[in-house]
Design a protein around this motif. Structure first.
Motif, mmCIF file in Angstrom:
data_model
loop_
_atom_site.group_PDB
_atom_site.id
_atom_site.type_symbol
_atom_site.label_atom_id
_atom_site.label_comp_id
_atom_site.label_asym_id
_atom_site.label_seq_id
_atom_site.Cartn_x
_atom_site.Cartn_y
_atom_site.Cartn_z
ATOM 1 N N PHE A 23 0.819 -1.208 0.000
ATOM 2 C CA PHE A 23 0.000 0.000 0.000
ATOM 3 C C PHE A 23 0.855 1.261 0.000
ATOM 4 O O PHE A 23 0.534 2.231 -0.682
ATOM 5 C CB PHE A 23 -0.958 0.020 1.187
ATOM 6 C CG PHE A 23 -2.146 -0.876 1.015
ATOM 7 C CD1 PHE A 23 -3.018 -0.708 -0.042
ATOM 8 C CD2 PHE A 23 -2.385 -1.899 1.905
ATOM 9 C CE1 PHE A 23 -4.120 -1.529 -0.214
ATOM 10 C CE2 PHE A 23 -3.478 -2.726 1.757
ATOM 11 C CZ PHE A 23 -4.345 -2.542 0.687
ATOM 12 N N LEU A 27 0.154 3.394 -3.217
ATOM 13 C CA LEU A 27 -0.650 4.575 -2.945
ATOM 14 C C LEU A 27 0.188 5.804 -2.623
ATOM 15 O O LEU A 27 -0.321 6.784 -2.092
ATOM 16 C CB LEU A 27 -1.627 4.293 -1.794
ATOM 17 C CG LEU A 27 -2.568 3.111 -1.997
ATOM 18 C CD1 LEU A 27 -3.467 2.931 -0.794
ATOM 19 C CD2 LEU A 27 -3.389 3.282 -3.255
ATOM 20 N N HIS A 32 -4.984 5.204 2.490
ATOM 21 C CA HIS A 32 -6.381 5.539 2.242
ATOM 22 C C HIS A 32 -6.799 4.938 0.901
ATOM 23 O O HIS A 32 -5.997 4.794 -0.009
ATOM 24 C CB HIS A 32 -6.564 7.063 2.151
ATOM 25 C CG HIS A 32 -6.445 7.751 3.455
ATOM 26 N ND1 HIS A 32 -7.443 7.761 4.383
ATOM 27 C CD2 HIS A 32 -5.435 8.461 3.986
ATOM 28 C CE1 HIS A 32 -7.057 8.444 5.435
ATOM 29 N NE2 HIS A 32 -5.838 8.877 5.219
ATOM 30 N N TYR A 33 -8.070 4.645 0.801
ATOM 31 C CA TYR A 33 -8.609 4.262 -0.499
ATOM 32 C C TYR A 33 -8.739 5.526 -1.331
ATOM 33 O O TYR A 33 -8.565 6.627 -0.841
ATOM 34 C CB TYR A 33 -9.981 3.601 -0.324
ATOM 35 C CG TYR A 33 -9.874 2.249 0.312
ATOM 36 C CD1 TYR A 33 -9.526 1.138 -0.440
ATOM 37 C CD2 TYR A 33 -10.086 2.087 1.671
ATOM 38 C CE1 TYR A 33 -9.412 -0.108 0.147
ATOM 39 C CE2 TYR A 33 -9.983 0.849 2.264
ATOM 40 C CZ TYR A 33 -9.642 -0.246 1.494
ATOM 41 O OH TYR A 33 -9.529 -1.469 2.070
ATOM 42 N N MET A 45 -4.031 6.334 -8.608
ATOM 43 C CA MET A 45 -4.419 5.956 -7.256
ATOM 44 C C MET A 45 -3.907 6.990 -6.253
ATOM 45 O O MET A 45 -4.590 7.311 -5.294
ATOM 46 C CB MET A 45 -3.880 4.564 -6.935
ATOM 47 C CG MET A 45 -4.374 4.018 -5.636
ATOM 48 S SD MET A 45 -6.156 3.756 -5.702
ATOM 49 C CE MET A 45 -6.456 3.225 -4.046
ATOM 50 N N SER A 49 -6.294 9.008 -3.858
ATOM 51 C CA SER A 49 -6.094 8.901 -2.418
ATOM 52 C C SER A 49 -6.044 10.288 -1.787
ATOM 53 O O SER A 49 -6.653 10.532 -0.747
ATOM 54 C CB SER A 49 -4.808 8.129 -2.128
ATOM 55 O OG SER A 49 -4.606 8.000 -0.755
#
Length: 81
Positions: A23, A27, A32-33, A45, A49
């Motif tokens: 991640f 990211l 975070h998503y 992404m 994010s």
């Protein structure tokens, strides 16, 4: 706590332990998503994010001069330096 609750907590902990490096790399240092406003948005992404972080702060109603403390959401990368 019952055994089932501990088992779930340990499973979640293990998932984060195993996936954190991925991640952080994928990211851009945040766990975070992402948020894409619609299907035509082709942002990365990392951009999505950052957008998700900004959206969460906006939804909280934070104003200029206020701080938002995000506890337990990754490596703290979105926090200002």
């Amino acid at each position: 706590m019952n055994d089932t609750h501990v088992s779930h907590a340990e499973s979640i902990s293990a998932m984060y332990d195993q996936s954190t490096e991925f991640f952080l790399e994928a990211l851009g240092g945040s766990i975070h998503y992402g948020y894409w406003p619609d299907a035509s948005d082709r942002g990365s992404m990392v951009e999505a994010s950052r957008r998700m972080t900004a959206l969460m702060i906006e939804k909280l109603g934070a104003t200029a001069g206020q701080s938002v403390l995000d506890i337990g959401c990754g490596a703290g990368r979105p926090a200002p330096g």
